[in-house]
Design a protein around this motif. Sequence first.
Motif, PDB file in Angstrom:
ATOM      1  N   VAL A   4       0.838  -1.199   0.000  1.00  0.00           N
ATOM      2  CA  VAL A   4       0.000   0.000   0.000  1.00  0.00           C
ATOM      3  C   VAL A   4       0.875   1.252   0.000  1.00  0.00           C
ATOM      4  N   ILE A   5       1.907   1.250   0.850  1.00  0.00           N
ATOM      5  CA  ILE A   5       2.791   2.411   0.906  1.00  0.00           C
ATOM      6  C   ILE A   5       3.464   2.636  -0.452  1.00  0.00           C
ATOM      7  N   ALA A 252     -15.129   2.630  -3.189  1.00  0.00           N
ATOM      8  CA  ALA A 252     -14.228   3.179  -4.201  1.00  0.00           C
ATOM      9  C   ALA A 252     -14.931   4.136  -5.172  1.00  0.00           C
ATOM     10  N   PRO A 253     -16.013   3.724  -5.842  1.00  0.00           N
ATOM     11  CA  PRO A 253     -16.664   4.673  -6.745  1.00  0.00           C
ATOM     12  C   PRO A 253     -17.246   5.883  -6.011  1.00  0.00           C
ATOM     13  N   ILE A 254     -17.750   5.679  -4.793  1.00  0.00           N
ATOM     14  CA  ILE A 254     -18.348   6.803  -4.069  1.00  0.00           C
ATOM     15  C   ILE A 254     -17.268   7.831  -3.722  1.00  0.00           C
ATOM     16  N   VAL A 255     -16.154   7.347  -3.205  1.00  0.00           N
ATOM     17  CA  VAL A 255     -15.070   8.259  -2.828  1.00  0.00           C
ATOM     18  C   VAL A 255     -14.598   9.055  -4.047  1.00  0.00           C
ATOM     19  N   ASN A 256     -14.546   8.397  -5.191  1.00  0.00           N
ATOM     20  CA  ASN A 256     -14.091   9.097  -6.389  1.00  0.00           C
ATOM     21  C   ASN A 256     -15.030  10.211  -6.808  1.00  0.00           C
ATOM     22  N   VAL A 257     -16.324   9.954  -6.762  1.00  0.00           N
ATOM     23  CA  VAL A 257     -17.260  10.992  -7.193  1.00  0.00           C
ATOM     24  C   VAL A 257     -17.305  12.112  -6.154  1.00  0.00           C
ATOM     25  N   VAL A 258     -17.117  11.770  -4.879  1.00  0.00           N
ATOM     26  CA  VAL A 258     -17.047  12.810  -3.850  1.00  0.00           C
ATOM     27  C   VAL A 258     -15.838  13.716  -4.115  1.00  0.00           C
ATOM     28  N   ALA A 259     -14.702  13.108  -4.441  1.00  0.00           N
ATOM     29  CA  ALA A 259     -13.490  13.893  -4.690  1.00  0.00           C
ATOM     30  C   ALA A 259     -13.690  14.835  -5.877  1.00  0.00           C
ATOM     31  N   LEU A 260     -14.323  14.333  -6.925  1.00  0.00           N
ATOM     32  CA  LEU A 260     -14.563  15.186  -8.093  1.00  0.00           C
ATOM     33  C   LEU A 260     -15.405  16.391  -7.717  1.00  0.00           C
ATOM     34  N   ASN A 261     -16.424  16.156  -6.894  1.00  0.00           N
ATOM     35  CA  ASN A 261     -17.311  17.249  -6.526  1.00  0.00           C
ATOM     36  C   ASN A 261     -16.636  18.228  -5.570  1.00  0.00           C
ATOM     37  N   LEU A 262     -15.786  17.724  -4.685  1.00  0.00           N
ATOM     38  CA  LEU A 262     -15.050  18.628  -3.803  1.00  0.00           C
ATOM     39  C   LEU A 262     -14.101  19.491  -4.629  1.00  0.00           C
ATOM     40  N   LEU A 313      -6.028  12.210  -5.953  1.00  0.00           N
ATOM     41  CA  LEU A 313      -5.017  11.350  -5.344  1.00  0.00           C
ATOM     42  C   LEU A 313      -5.546  10.759  -4.040  1.00  0.00           C
ATOM     43  N   THR A 314      -6.151  11.642  -3.221  1.00  0.00           N
ATOM     44  CA  THR A 314      -6.718  11.176  -1.957  1.00  0.00           C
ATOM     45  C   THR A 314      -7.777  10.110  -2.218  1.00  0.00           C
ATOM     46  N   ALA A 315      -8.619  10.370  -3.229  1.00  0.00           N
ATOM     47  CA  ALA A 315      -9.670   9.403  -3.546  1.00  0.00           C
ATOM     48  C   ALA A 315      -9.051   8.075  -3.950  1.00  0.00           C
ATOM     49  N   ASP A 316      -8.031   8.151  -4.799  1.00  0.00           N
ATOM     50  CA  ASP A 316      -7.338   6.933  -5.234  1.00  0.00           C
ATOM     51  C   ASP A 316      -6.831   6.153  -4.033  1.00  0.00           C
ATOM     52  N   ILE A 317      -6.159   6.890  -3.157  1.00  0.00           N
ATOM     53  CA  ILE A 317      -5.533   6.231  -2.009  1.00  0.00           C
ATOM     54  C   ILE A 317      -6.608   5.632  -1.101  1.00  0.00           C
ATOM     55  N   LEU A 318      -7.694   6.399  -0.887  1.00  0.00           N
ATOM     56  CA  LEU A 318      -8.771   5.874  -0.035  1.00  0.00           C
ATOM     57  C   LEU A 318      -9.383   4.623  -0.649  1.00  0.00           C
ATOM     58  N   SER A 319      -9.560   4.629  -1.990  1.00  0.00           N
ATOM     59  CA  SER A 319     -10.178   3.423  -2.553  1.00  0.00           C
ATOM     60  C   SER A 319      -9.208   2.256  -2.515  1.00  0.00           C
ATOM     61  N   SER A 322      -9.503   0.978   0.952  1.00  0.00           N
ATOM     62  CA  SER A 322     -10.781   0.311   1.232  1.00  0.00           C
ATOM     63  C   SER A 322     -10.800  -1.110   0.688  1.00  0.00           C
ATOM     64  N   ASN A 323      -9.781  -1.506  -0.070  1.00  0.00           N
ATOM     65  CA  ASN A 323      -9.739  -2.854  -0.620  1.00  0.00           C
ATOM     66  C   ASN A 323      -8.933  -3.769   0.310  1.00  0.00           C
ATOM     67  N   PRO A 324      -9.605  -4.699   0.975  1.00  0.00           N
ATOM     68  CA  PRO A 324      -8.894  -5.531   1.955  1.00  0.00           C
ATOM     69  C   PRO A 324      -7.801  -6.390   1.321  1.00  0.00           C
ATOM     70  N   ARG A 325      -7.930  -6.677   0.008  1.00  0.00           N
ATOM     71  CA  ARG A 325      -6.913  -7.492  -0.643  1.00  0.00           C
ATOM     72  C   ARG A 325      -5.565  -6.789  -0.643  1.00  0.00           C
ATOM     73  N   LEU A 326      -5.596  -5.446  -0.691  1.00  0.00           N
ATOM     74  CA  LEU A 326      -4.339  -4.704  -0.675  1.00  0.00           C
ATOM     75  C   LEU A 326      -3.877  -4.443   0.750  1.00  0.00           C
ATOM     76  N   ARG A 327      -4.871  -4.209   1.635  1.00  0.00           N
ATOM     77  CA  ARG A 327      -4.492  -3.946   3.021  1.00  0.00           C
ATOM     78  C   ARG A 327      -3.922  -5.191   3.681  1.00  0.00           C
ATOM     79  N   HIS A 328      -4.501  -6.339   3.345  1.00  0.00           N
ATOM     80  CA  HIS A 328      -4.077  -7.584   3.990  1.00  0.00           C
ATOM     81  C   HIS A 328      -3.674  -8.584   2.921  1.00  0.00           C
ATOM     82  N   PRO A 329      -2.478  -8.466   2.375  1.00  0.00           N
ATOM     83  CA  PRO A 329      -2.066  -9.427   1.354  1.00  0.00           C
ATOM     84  C   PRO A 329      -1.986 -10.821   1.938  1.00  0.00           C
ATOM     85  N   LYS A 330      -2.015 -11.805   1.033  1.00  0.00           N
ATOM     86  CA  LYS A 330      -2.025 -13.209   1.476  1.00  0.00           C
ATOM     87  C   LYS A 330      -0.850 -13.532   2.380  1.00  0.00           C
TER      88      LYS A 330
END
Lengths: 330, 547
Positions: A4-5, A252-262, A313-319, A322-330
């Motif tokens: 993630v980092i 992920a999609p919600i965060v992206n549309v929020v970022a666009l509107n902000l 960028l923030t939206a990208d990072i947040l999405s 939000s994906n557990p596969r990336l937060r917790h790799p196998k």
Amino acid sequence: MGSVIRIVLQRLALGLVTLLIVSAVIFGAVNLLPGDFAQAVLGQSATPEAVAAIRTQLGLDQPLPVRYAQWLWDAARGDLGVSFAQANFASFTGRVDPSATVLAQIGPRFANTMFLAGVTAAIAVPLAVGLGILAALWRDTAFDKGANIATLSSISSPEFFVAYILILLFAVVNPVLPSLSNIFPGMSFGERLEKTLLPALTLTLVVTAHMMRMTRAAILNLMAQPYIEMARLKGMRPLRVIWRHALPNALAPIVNVVALNLAYLVTGVVVVEVVFVYPGIGQLFVDSVKLRDIPVVQACCLIFAAAYILLNLTADILSIISNPRLRHPK
Amino acid sequence: MTPLLEIRDLRIEGRSDEEWHPIINGVDLTLGRGEVLGLIGESGAGKSTLGLAAMGYVRDGVRISGGSVMFDGIDLMNASTEEKRSLLGRRIAYVAQSAAASFNPAHKLIDQHVEAPVRHGVQDRGESIEDAIELYRKLRLPNPEEIGFRYPHQVSGGQLQRAMTAMAMSCRPDLIIFDEPTTALDVTTQIEVLAAIRDIVDQFGTSAIYITHDLAVVAQMADRIKVLLRGDEVETAPTREMLDHPREDYTKSLWAVRGYHRPEKPKPGPESVPILAVEGVTAAYGEQVVLNEVSFDIHPGRTVAVVGESGSGKSTTARVITGLLPPRDGVVRFEGEALPPSYRQRSKDQLRQIQMIYQMADTALNPRQTIAQIVGRPVRFYSGLKGRKLAARVDELLDQIEMDPAIYRDRLPGELSGGQKQRVGIARALAAEPRLIICDEVTSALDQLVAEGILKLLARLQDELGLSYMFITHDLATVKAIADEVVVMKEGQVIEQGPKTEMFTPPHHPYTDLLLSSVPEMDPDWLDRLLAERGVEALGEAATDKM
């Protein structure tokens, strides 16, 4: 966590590259504007010598790449230059009045814009997401249709129209809120908030529809997933199914549309500022273009671009997070 | 005592094209306490719909139009939403086909496990976690104390399926609906899951409806079997009786399908040049090596089955042969001549010689093109035929796949059945007039009767056109039916290869042995025997002791 980092650092580097490219485009485009500051400030009857003198003093006689390199170097060190319009050229003293720097010009305006955007976001984002969840929960009911129609009508009306309607309702018919948002330094937070409320409500009406519809669509998109059926078959209530099982996967999609509107709130609110005489960055930008005050125009553009890039960028990072596969790799 | 579940004259309809079509036409079902009923039929028979209706649940676009469902004296047809919700997860639970898709990817297993007991007020979170660990242990999951605290993507498919069974057990329901719980698993994994499910159902005396299309599986699991065909009941009988003496023709045909057997062709002579030779191929996705020194030959007119579990490198081998994935090392020869590694460097003729047929005929056909367009495109591309000649060739191809051109040439894929779509996939491959066809799990998504039809068609085409097949599959029954030679793959390596008769006769390589012995047989005692042979029953007893 390491991955993630790494992804975040990659995105940050990409964001910087984008900003660099955008800065070049801004610089090029601004210099394509017809006319120049010397001509604009001295008027039609200026002698060619006077115009040339000011051009030399401002460095406008240098070739474009040299000026770009100089500007970029200064900007990187936090010096966005001196506002042409505020510097006193008549005196030719060579000294710079601190209040004439671009930073001093933009700073307070930018703070106001951020305040307005912040208040709007604080109202609009929870409202939009909440409405989106409820619309998904009560899909195809009167509530769903009503929310859709209401938000769509507000987004389809011109901003100034929405603004005047609100002024009519809340400042004229029921005078509960001020129609002018002339905020100035030294105001208390409460006063500021009161003055900012009407423009913030206007903007809320403008941005809510997009975010609400995306929230609804992102949730409904997941409702056919087997894990949603599983949650229902475990006897979970519909609201819990959406809140606990659908929403975390729809972030992920919600965060992206929020970022666009902000980003829109930071960069695109000129009309609303004009209607409410709100001293934000949008008005400063338009005035500076009129005056050919190139350093201010460039700085505004750069801030807008940075806001867009940063929010996305923030939206990208947040999405990603939000994906557990990336937060917790196998 | 009244039965636990009693379904009478149930009628269910589904909505498509703005009209309601019957899915279940008046089916009766009775399930006693502690009984396991096997529900079997082809896809579209209405098994899942019936299973869900037993929970008082229908999917979107489906409605119950008549009949009654009584669960332990509660009329589910007339119960309030609230009443039904309090039963779901607590007294009736569901185990879905794909555990990977049915666990929420955003939450840990344990959080999903405790949800039903906590929300229904059966246990508090702490008790439920302890109980979950106990259930994980009973289901022989590795690291029962820790496995629940992982996310679904961190746990393998077979383990997830057991964790889902544990979740269904969380409130000790009276009834569990198992909806094809092992269909998505490899045979070796399937064994463990079947044994675990059977043990735990026995231990708690839970009633169950076990839905599957696999007769051999249902024979291990069920006390009674009910056969469904297009929404109608065909027959119901106790398992042994049904296996030994099926009454109805349809049931008999289901039993007979596994009998299809194509004799092995004589071995190629020493001078025979393989049509395809894979020599020492090593391939990787990025850094990860997925094929390691893979070598095998395919001789003209023969069928080579490449078998192995998911992730063994079967499909990757096909990608290397077709040039989609250039190998890191090694070479692929066609009639003795090395093929360029990437399809981009291959000539039109080289491309023409090797064609592929895919598992999902559904997604491999463009839904907006008619059958004639789909089949006609490769004809035009490779042979340059146009107009009437093109149409004639397309008709000829449709005749070859036993689909009447007059009826089918102008249809869209959406208007065909699964088996017909797969036939169109075959016609499209034939259009190029290839020498070798790679069949990638072409029958895996099909029902047995339909799959058998496809296998027979492929066999006929081989005899008529002298085609060679590379047959990728995980299904050993298919291999037995049609292969001449078998290549067993595991973790990107060829474990064993040879003629079919040799491969199916002991002694085997231990892995081949494991694969072969894991294929369920139509014998209700097969699973017990197998577990006894493997010494697994001791574990089952250990689990019982902990109760």
